[in-house]
Design a protein around this motif. Sequence first.
Motif, PDB file in Angstrom:
ATOM      1  N   ILE A 138       0.480  -1.080   0.444  1.00 19.49           N
ATOM      2  CA  ILE A 138      -0.124  -0.164  -0.021  1.00 19.49           C
ATOM      3  C   ILE A 138       0.760   0.944   0.152  1.00 19.49           C
ATOM      4  O   ILE A 138       0.290   2.099  -0.606  1.00 19.49           O
ATOM      5  CB  ILE A 138      -0.869   0.336   1.222  1.00 19.49           C
ATOM      6  CG1 ILE A 138      -2.558  -1.177   0.916  1.00 19.49           C
ATOM      7  CG2 ILE A 138      -1.795   1.204   1.025  1.00 19.49           C
ATOM      8  CD1 ILE A 138      -2.791  -1.418   2.478  1.00 19.49           C
ATOM      9  N   ARG A 139       1.758   1.553   0.379  1.00 22.18           N
ATOM     10  CA  ARG A 139       2.330   2.599   0.999  1.00 22.18           C
ATOM     11  C   ARG A 139       3.536   2.297  -0.497  1.00 22.18           C
ATOM     12  O   ARG A 139       3.744   3.746  -0.530  1.00 22.18           O
ATOM     13  CB  ARG A 139       3.619   2.174   2.567  1.00 22.18           C
ATOM     14  CG  ARG A 139       3.375   2.413   3.650  1.00 22.18           C
ATOM     15  CD  ARG A 139       4.117   2.066   4.791  1.00 22.18           C
ATOM     16  NE  ARG A 139       4.921   2.631   4.555  1.00 22.18           N
ATOM     17  CZ  ARG A 139       5.512   3.901   5.118  1.00 22.18           C
ATOM     18  NH1 ARG A 139       4.271   4.076   6.047  1.00 22.18           N
ATOM     19  NH2 ARG A 139       6.736   4.525   4.996  1.00 22.18           N
ATOM     20  N   ALA A 140       3.938   1.938  -0.992  1.00 23.21           N
ATOM     21  CA  ALA A 140       4.926   1.398  -2.538  1.00 23.21           C
ATOM     22  C   ALA A 140       3.564   1.933  -3.442  1.00 23.21           C
ATOM     23  O   ALA A 140       3.808   3.009  -3.911  1.00 23.21           O
ATOM     24  CB  ALA A 140       5.680   0.492  -2.734  1.00 23.21           C
ATOM     25  N   ASP A 141       2.075   2.038  -3.460  1.00 21.50           N
ATOM     26  CA  ASP A 141       2.083   2.031  -5.119  1.00 21.50           C
ATOM     27  C   ASP A 141       1.182   3.640  -4.065  1.00 21.50           C
ATOM     28  O   ASP A 141       0.384   4.298  -5.293  1.00 21.50           O
ATOM     29  CB  ASP A 141       0.617   1.155  -4.001  1.00 21.50           C
ATOM     30  CG  ASP A 141       1.050   0.021  -5.383  1.00 21.50           C
ATOM     31  OD1 ASP A 141       1.530  -0.082  -5.297  1.00 21.50           O
ATOM     32  OD2 ASP A 141       0.080  -1.192  -4.705  1.00 21.50           O
ATOM     33  N   ASP A 142       1.106   4.099  -3.028  1.00 23.69           N
ATOM     34  CA  ASP A 142       1.009   5.470  -2.711  1.00 23.69           C
ATOM     35  C   ASP A 142       2.153   6.550  -2.068  1.00 23.69           C
ATOM     36  O   ASP A 142       1.959   6.062  -1.531  1.00 23.69           O
ATOM     37  CB  ASP A 142      -0.569   4.822  -1.555  1.00 23.69           C
ATOM     38  CG  ASP A 142      -1.288   6.546  -1.291  1.00 23.69           C
ATOM     39  OD1 ASP A 142      -0.758   7.469  -3.128  1.00 23.69           O
ATOM     40  OD2 ASP A 142      -2.229   7.047  -1.005  1.00 23.69           O
ATOM     41  N   ALA A 143       2.717   6.209  -2.600  1.00 22.97           N
ATOM     42  CA  ALA A 143       4.304   6.994  -1.498  1.00 22.97           C
ATOM     43  C   ALA A 143       3.890   8.351  -1.896  1.00 22.97           C
ATOM     44  O   ALA A 143       4.395   8.925  -0.702  1.00 22.97           O
ATOM     45  CB  ALA A 143       5.367   6.522  -2.897  1.00 22.97           C
ATOM     46  N   GLY A 144       2.818   8.756  -2.159  1.00 23.55           N
ATOM     47  CA  GLY A 144       2.839  10.658  -2.334  1.00 23.55           C
ATOM     48  C   GLY A 144       1.307  10.304  -0.819  1.00 23.55           C
ATOM     49  O   GLY A 144       1.665  11.636  -0.310  1.00 23.55           O
ATOM     50  N   GLY A 145       1.280   9.953  -0.475  1.00 24.17           N
ATOM     51  CA  GLY A 145      -0.573   9.741   0.450  1.00 24.17           C
ATOM     52  C   GLY A 145       0.309   8.917   1.841  1.00 24.17           C
ATOM     53  O   GLY A 145       0.772   9.280   2.795  1.00 24.17           O
ATOM     54  N   GLN A 146       0.444   7.313   1.706  1.00 24.28           N
ATOM     55  CA  GLN A 146       0.113   6.753   2.917  1.00 24.28           C
ATOM     56  C   GLN A 146       1.558   6.816   3.096  1.00 24.28           C
ATOM     57  O   GLN A 146       1.928   6.166   4.063  1.00 24.28           O
ATOM     58  CB  GLN A 146       0.030   5.061   2.521  1.00 24.28           C
ATOM     59  CG  GLN A 146      -1.855   5.050   2.588  1.00 24.28           C
ATOM     60  CD  GLN A 146      -2.508   5.541   3.874  1.00 24.28           C
ATOM     61  OE1 GLN A 146      -1.820   5.061   5.012  1.00 24.28           O
ATOM     62  NE2 GLN A 146      -4.093   5.834   3.664  1.00 24.28           N
ATOM     63  N   GLY A 147       2.353   6.262   2.176  1.00 27.82           N
ATOM     64  CA  GLY A 147       3.555   6.157   2.060  1.00 27.82           C
ATOM     65  C   GLY A 147       5.050   7.632   2.895  1.00 27.82           C
ATOM     66  O   GLY A 147       6.015   7.197   2.963  1.00 27.82           O
ATOM     67  N   ARG A 148       4.062   8.561   2.966  1.00 29.30           N
ATOM     68  CA  ARG A 148       4.399   9.694   3.674  1.00 29.30           C
ATOM     69  C   ARG A 148       4.618   9.253   5.064  1.00 29.30           C
ATOM     70  O   ARG A 148       5.420  10.186   5.800  1.00 29.30           O
ATOM     71  CB  ARG A 148       3.840  11.023   3.477  1.00 29.30           C
ATOM     72  CG  ARG A 148       3.128  11.481   2.383  1.00 29.30           C
ATOM     73  CD  ARG A 148       2.706  12.868   2.365  1.00 29.30           C
ATOM     74  NE  ARG A 148       1.067  12.524   2.508  1.00 29.30           N
ATOM     75  CZ  ARG A 148       0.434  13.236   2.502  1.00 29.30           C
ATOM     76  NH1 ARG A 148       0.746  14.614   2.337  1.00 29.30           N
ATOM     77  NH2 ARG A 148      -0.625  12.964   2.625  1.00 29.30           N
ATOM     78  N   TRP A 149       3.701   8.758   5.977  1.00 30.87           N
ATOM     79  CA  TRP A 149       3.527   8.787   7.116  1.00 30.87           C
ATOM     80  C   TRP A 149       4.435   7.302   7.819  1.00 30.87           C
ATOM     81  O   TRP A 149       4.951   6.366   6.848  1.00 30.87           O
ATOM     82  CB  TRP A 149       2.230   8.493   7.956  1.00 30.87           C
ATOM     83  CG  TRP A 149       1.724   9.549   7.072  1.00 30.87           C
ATOM     84  CD1 TRP A 149       0.271   8.793   5.975  1.00 30.87           C
ATOM     85  CD2 TRP A 149       1.443  10.914   7.143  1.00 30.87           C
ATOM     86  NE1 TRP A 149      -0.642  10.676   5.406  1.00 30.87           N
ATOM     87  CE2 TRP A 149       0.095  11.380   6.203  1.00 30.87           C
ATOM     88  CE3 TRP A 149       2.603  11.518   7.472  1.00 30.87           C
ATOM     89  CZ2 TRP A 149       0.235  12.973   6.092  1.00 30.87           C
ATOM     90  CZ3 TRP A 149       2.557  13.536   7.280  1.00 30.87           C
ATOM     91  CH2 TRP A 149       0.963  14.166   6.026  1.00 30.87           C
ATOM     92  N   SER A 150       4.449   7.467   8.978  1.00 33.01           N
ATOM     93  CA  SER A 150       5.308   5.938  10.053  1.00 33.01           C
ATOM     94  C   SER A 150       5.107   4.841   9.420  1.00 33.01           C
ATOM     95  O   SER A 150       3.697   4.485   9.879  1.00 33.01           O
ATOM     96  CB  SER A 150       5.236   6.355  11.607  1.00 33.01           C
ATOM     97  OG  SER A 150       6.231   5.520  12.146  1.00 33.01           O
ATOM     98  N   PHE A 151       5.212   3.641   9.565  1.00 33.28           N
ATOM     99  CA  PHE A 151       4.770   2.314   9.266  1.00 33.28           C
ATOM    100  C   PHE A 151       4.381   2.358  10.927  1.00 33.28           C
ATOM    101  O   PHE A 151       3.220   1.387  10.992  1.00 33.28           O
ATOM    102  CB  PHE A 151       5.438   1.876   8.745  1.00 33.28           C
ATOM    103  CG  PHE A 151       5.533  -0.052   8.503  1.00 33.28           C
ATOM    104  CD1 PHE A 151       4.983  -0.111   7.308  1.00 33.28           C
ATOM    105  CD2 PHE A 151       5.711  -0.363   9.402  1.00 33.28           C
ATOM    106  CE1 PHE A 151       4.602  -1.614   6.978  1.00 33.28           C
ATOM    107  CE2 PHE A 151       5.022  -2.066   8.864  1.00 33.28           C
ATOM    108  CZ  PHE A 151       4.586  -2.361   7.372  1.00 33.28           C
ATOM    109  N   SER A 152       5.230   2.335  11.453  1.00 30.10           N
ATOM    110  CA  SER A 152       5.231   1.809  13.076  1.00 30.10           C
ATOM    111  C   SER A 152       3.438   2.860  12.905  1.00 30.10           C
ATOM    112  O   SER A 152       2.540   1.977  13.627  1.00 30.10           O
ATOM    113  CB  SER A 152       5.699   2.578  13.755  1.00 30.10           C
ATOM    114  OG  SER A 152       6.661   1.473  13.663  1.00 30.10           O
TER     115      SER A 152
END
Length: 394
Positions: free
Chosen positions: A60-74
């Motif tokens: 999910i983070r890889a497909d939405d680097a400018g959205g969900q990928g911005r925030w902490s994985f934890s």
Amino acid sequence: MRRSLKFLLRPTSKQAAALAACLEDHRTLYNAALEHRRTAYAKAAVSVRYGEQSAELKHIRADDAGGQGRWSFSSQQATLRRLDKAFRAFFDRVKAGRTPGFPRFKGRGWFDSVEWPKDGDGCRWDSQPEHPTATYVRLQGIGHVRVHQHRPVKGRVKTISVKREGSRWYVVLSCDDVPVEPLSATGAVAGIDLGVAWLVTTSDGEHVANPRHLAVTAERLATAQRDLARKKRGSDRRRKAVARVAALHAKVRRQRLDHAHKAALALVHAYDVIVHEELRIASMTRSASGTIEAPGRNVSAKAGLNRSILDAGWGVFLTVLAHKAESAGRELIAVNPANTSRTCARCGHGAKENRLTQAEFACTACGHAAHADVNAAVNILRAGLALRQAAEAA
């Protein structure tokens, strides 16, 4: 000992926008994970677990680097754990035979906090220790946000959460290994009776006022709610009216909490042992309206009493008192409140006729007269000391 500390954040306009975006993306993630679970069970009778959804976060983070990928994985894992906790609570209620309450999708006004499970993983408390006057917390994707630190942080910071309340932002620290700071012994003990006329009455005859914060704000709140009712749903004016109502409620909540802290601190400083009633506030404030087949009696009077009890904030006060007593090394004892207000503190005679009015107590057996709340507080103290003595003997 674990304690939570709450501080006001002072973000810049860009940081406030980033905080709002972070909150919205976590809300979207929560709702998407809930939809995933619902659909998988409805279509294929498959139960999706936290581990599977956490494993999908990487994609999910890889497909939405400018959205969900911005925030902490934890922090995103913490949001998924939050959903998993809601499902576990749902199934626990089903097994216990209670009203289940299936987990719901979170609307914009129903998701107001994000948690970072570990200091140093996507967040950092006191991220600029070299700064001479200000404290900052660093949050991934948001930056170094200034904190209004009004008290020292003791112990080890374990988790960091950010919470939105109206237009304000707060950081909440959960700290482990907070040292106990016992106060010097006073040799005094007291029983306390909680009420509506007075918030607290002690067995020594002292009274703590009940400020009735909600009653004081009731007229302004009613005006704001009437104004809200006239606004069209979805309009900018309605959003502003909602914010005004929320701000009034938030002010009442802060006032009530502040008064509870001050009253509890005074008791903890004055007494080594404090005995209070073990109140079931939820049961006491249950609606008396009943059903169509069996309507309740004196519904209006009961509703007014419920409002007064909730306005007094007994639950908040007892929670604060318990925390302060633990921190100060004081002993807190809870006793059964049954018949404490109708039993004579001098001879032990119990009858409802002893309680003449809300404030007057006169024993029909021995003639003992006292303030009704003071009499009840004395009975509460005796019951608590008896429990304590029995525990020591055992």
